[in-house]
Each structure stands twice: as structure tokens, then as C-alpha cells.
Design a protein around this motif. Structure first.
Motif, short mmCIF file in Angstrom:
data_model
loop_
_atom_site.label_atom_id
_atom_site.label_comp_id
_atom_site.label_asym_id
_atom_site.label_seq_id
_atom_site.Cartn_x
_atom_site.Cartn_y
_atom_site.Cartn_z
N ASP A 134 0.91 -1.12 0.14
CA ASP A 134 -0.06 -0.24 0.01
C ASP A 134 0.90 1.32 0.10
OD1 ASP A 134 -1.46 2.19 0.68
OD2 ASP A 134 -3.00 0.93 2.00
N ALA A 136 0.24 4.45 -0.17
CA ALA A 136 -0.04 5.58 0.64
C ALA A 136 0.47 5.27 2.09
CB ALA A 136 -1.80 5.57 0.54
N LEU A 139 4.07 5.71 2.78
CA LEU A 139 4.31 7.14 2.62
C LEU A 139 3.99 7.83 4.23
CD1 LEU A 139 3.42 8.67 -0.72
CD2 LEU A 139 5.65 8.11 0.07
N ARG A 140 2.92 7.32 4.68
CA ARG A 140 2.31 8.04 5.85
C ARG A 140 3.21 7.34 6.92
NH1 ARG A 140 -2.92 6.47 3.84
NH2 ARG A 140 -2.77 4.69 5.02
N ALA A 317 0.66 13.32 1.44
CA ALA A 317 0.57 11.90 1.50
C ALA A 317 1.07 11.61 2.88
CB ALA A 317 1.33 11.27 0.39
#
Length: 457
Positions: A134, A136, A139-140, A317
Motif C-alpha cells: 500500500d 499511501a 508514505l504515511r 501524502a
């Protein structure tokens, strides 16, 4: 009676060039000798085959004949072809020749050891690609995994770079080009762009003759030893292309090129933290472009806006660049950097630069600094504000800033590739009759390094 104005081929200047190049090579010898003495005294510098990262292993390989043939052809015919070929054809030939040179050097170690296996070790990017399901979420949570000694800490190279570097290889995997072979070929293809981007920049800034002179020097770049086997080669190509587009945008009033420049240079911030120092050569490009075509404010604004958009995307992001930079400083000193002596590496790193850029870089920098400090007839009537003077000096300042920072202790033969290629922007400072000699010298350096050492990258 009028005094004779010395030409570029003045014997005194040729002797000074040899001294500068010899001094650069002597620095390499001293770095190796000092490392050996320090090891013997119980104070290791923590780099195998210091100052290089690798191990001594004299060998030949399948790439040896191709490397020798490429070196001979470019050294003998390169200057003439660079001067005679139509511009676009020259760029195409330069790119293909650079790819051949990079690939042939890598293949001296064989396909698996020289290319396909380089980016698959546990410290490299590909070791983490399979775990990114994933993007996203990655990045988080990226910053939280930078510091070492946690159950889910990133591998060495992933933790040491912003997430854009990992995303490159995740992207390749997603489009069906996964694995070490495709990753290595992407680095080769990207790194070879330097042989096109630097001359495009010099030409856009007003001197096609000087741009043509850079081509064979960029093709036979000794740093090609590390371009084909490290992600930093790819970063160098992206950075060089961004600066080239910036020069084209500002001198040609090209909005598309301005947007492209901003996207690539903004993207560089997320490939390597050290590429923030591209601000120095970028400022040189902006200054020189303003002299060619004044009032480039609109197109500069477009470039800055595109770069800001890249920053905004990563920030929204979930990755804040400054947090990553702070945490990577902690990670840096959790590893081997904490025991690598600054007093040694602050000058031994420059020895690595001398090898990566080749002895001709010392000649170029000597002439550029002299032209900048006190213009001399032996550098023709070049202005001290000429691209062949300012671009190498700007690159040198970026390298020196990285050097004194303490965040570049060893391994700079690959880390400084994005800056080292710009030293060749001053190739026109080398007298035309002597260019074949210096091309042969730089090819010899690369061949010796790759055949005597099994480099880590």
C-alpha cells in the motif's frame, strides 16, 4: 614592442595542468597509504580497500573487450565527431555511447555480480519492494521506520533516502519490470542521460562549441563504474536532466520545459537528501540564463511552482521532508558513520572525487578557478561569468558543502555522482590538441578501477 599573448596550448599551462592532475592522483595514493597506516595503528577508517568501498580483486570479464573498444573509439574519434555531427544526432550518439561504456564496465564483473545482483542485497532498495503493498500507507509511515534498532526499521539504503527512491523501484515492479536486472538497467538508462543533459545545458546557456567539447568527456566518465551499479547513477541522470530543462526553459521561454524542470528538481529532493545541494548549480543556471535572455521571471516561477507541487504531494501524502532529514541524521550515526573518522574522510572523500570525475576534472577546475580569479590570456578571452567557468565551480561548491557537513564520510564515489558530472561542463577549457590525451587518461582510470577492484556498487 607587443608581448606575445599565450594561447591555450602554452607550455607553462600544460605543465600546470599535469601538476594539477598529478596532484589529484597523488591524493588518491595518499588516502590509500594513510588508511593502511591508520589500520596498522589500530585506528581503522572503516572502508574496505580505503578510500574505496570494495575489495581488491584483479580480474577480467565479459565486458572487458567492449570497454576497451569503447574507450579507444571515443578517445580517438570522439572530439572530431563531437565537433562535426549535427546537434541532435550527436546527442543520440552520445547517449548510446554512454550506455555502452556504463554497461561494458559493469559487465567486467559479469551480469549477475556486476548488474543484476547489485540492488538485491539486504541493504538495498529491492529488499523492501515486496513489503510495499500500500503506497499511501508506506508514505504515511515512512518516517517512523527510519531510525534503526526497531522491528520494522527500513534497510540501510531505504532509510538513508526519502521515499521517492524506494518508489522508483516499487514503480518498476508494478509495471512488470521487477528484479535486479531491470533495476540495474534503469540505473544505466537514467545515468547515461548525463551525457546529454550537461551539453544541452551548456548550449542553452550560449556556447554550442563548448557544449560539443563536453560530450566525449561525459561519455568516458570514470564515475560510470558506479553509475551502472547504484541508484545514485539514476539520481544523477534525473538531476542533470532537471538542470538541463531549467536552462532550456529560461533561455528559450519554454513553459513545458519549465514545468518539467520543476518536477524533476523537486523530485530530486525525494530521491536523496543530499540533492538539496543542487540549489547551488541551479542558481548558477538561473544566473547564466538571465545573462543570455533577461527577465526569465515567469518561467522561473513555473519551475518553482512545479517543484512546490511535488513537495505538496509528498507532504499531503504523509511524508514531511524535514522530519525525514532529522531522523536520517540519527540513523546515520547509529551505523558505521559514527566510527568513521572525520579527520580522514574530510580529505579522502576528495580523493574519491578525483577518481570518479577523473584527472581531467583537476585540469578543468584549475583553469576555471584561475579564470574566475584573474582572467588570463591562456584561457582565451573567456569571461569569468562563462558557463564553462561557473558550472564546474558551482558543482565544486556543492561538493565542498557536502564534504564539510560530515554526512558524506566515505562512499562518495557514488553519492557525489550528481555533482561530479557537472565538472565536465568546463571541458572546453582543455586545449583541443590535448583532449585525446585526457580522454585516454580518464578511460584508463575507469578501466583500472573496475579491473583491479570488485566495487560494492
Amino acid at each position: 614592442m607587443r608581448t606575445r599573448r599565450p594561447a591555450l596550448t602554452d607550455r607553462r599551462w600544460e605543465r600546470a595542468d599535469l601538476v594539477a592532475a598529478g596532484g589529484a592522483l597523488l591524493l588518491v595514493v595518499l588516502a590509500g597509504a594513510a588508511a593502511a597506516v591508520l589500520y596498522a595503528a589500530g585506528h581503522p577508517v572503516h572502508a574496505t580497500s580505503a578510500p574505496f568501498t570494495g575489495r581488491w580483486w584483479p580480474h577480467l570479464g565479459p565486458g572487458t573487450p567492449l570497454a576497451l573498444a569503447t574507450a579507444a573509439l571515443v578517445a580517438v574519434h570522439g572530439p572530431r565527431m563531437a565537433a562535426a555531427l549535427p546537434w541532435r544526432r550527436l546527442l543520440a550518439v552520445a547517449y548510446l555511447a554512454a550506455v555502452a561504456w556504463i554497461l561494458s564496465l559493469a559487465l567486467v564483473d559479469g551480469w549477475q555480480r556486476g548488474l543484476a545482483g547489485r540492488l538485491t542485497t539486504r541493504h538495498e532498495y529491492l529488499s523492501e519492494v515486496g513489503g510495499v503493498t500500500d503506497v499511501a500507507a508506506m508514505l504515511r509511515g515512512f518516517a517512523a521506520r527510519i531510525v534503526d534498532f526497531q522491528p520494522d526499521s527500513w534497510s540501510t539504503h531505504v532509510s538513508g533516502h526519502p521515499p521517492g527512491a524506494l518508489l522508483v523501484f516499487v514503480g518498476l515492479d508494478r509495471i512488470g519490470l521487477g528484479g535486479g536486472g531491470w533495476a540495474a538497467l534503469a540505473c544505466v538508462a537514467g545515468g547515461a542521460l548525463c551525457a546529454v543533459a550537461v551539453p544541452v545545458t551548456v548550449r542553452a546557456l550560449g556556447d554550442e562549441g563548448a557544449a560539443r567539447a563536453t560530450v566525449p568527456f561525459l561519455v568516458l566518465f570514470p564515475g560510470a563504474v558506479w553509475i551502472g551499479a547504484s541508484a545514485d547513477g539514476l539520481f544523477a541522470g534525473v538531476a542533470a536532466s532537471g538542470l538541463a530543462l531549467l536552462a532550456v526553459a529560461l533561455t528559450g521561454r519554454n513553459v513545458v520545459a519549465a514545468a518539467g524542470a520543476g518536477l524533476l528538481l523537486g523530485g530530486c529532493l525525494y530521491l536523496s537528501y543530499g540533492l538539496v545541494l543542487l540549489a547551488l548549480p541551479a542558481l548558477v543556471v538561473v544566473f547564466l540564463a538571465s545573462r543570455v535572455r533577461p527577465q526569465p521571471a515567469l518561467h522561473l516561477g513555473v519551475a518553482l511552482g512545479a517543484a512546490a507541487a511535488v513537495v505538496a504531494v509528498f507532504t499531503f501524502a504523509g511524508f514531511w521532508w524535514l522530519d525525514g532529514y532529522h531522523l536520517v541524521g540519527i540513523r546515520y550515526y547509529q551505523g558505521i558513520a559514527s566510527v568513521r573518522p572525520y579527520a580522514y574522510w574530510v580529505w579522502a572523500d576528495l580523493a574519491l572525487l578525483a577518481v570518479c570525475a577523473g584527472p581531467a576534472a583537476a585540469v578543468i577546475l584549475r583553469r576555471a578557478v584561475v579564470a574566475l580569479a584573474r582572467p588570463h590570456p591562456a584561457v582565451v578571452a573567456l569571461s569569468r561569468l562563462h558557463p564553462v567557468v561557473l558550472l564546474p565551480v558551482g558543482a565544486l561548491l556543492a561538493v565542498l558543502a557536502a564534504d564539510v557537513s560530515g554526512y558524506s564520510k566515505a562512499e562518495v564515489e557514488r553519492i557525489w555522482l550528481p555533482f561530479a558530472v557537472w565538472l565536465m561542463a568546463g571541458a572546453a577549457l582543455i586545449p583541443a590538441p590535448g583532449r585525446r590525451f585526457w580522454l585516454a587518461v580518464r578511460a584508463t582510470v575507469a578501466l583500472l578501477v573496475n579491473h583491479l577492484l570488485l566495487t560494492t556498487w
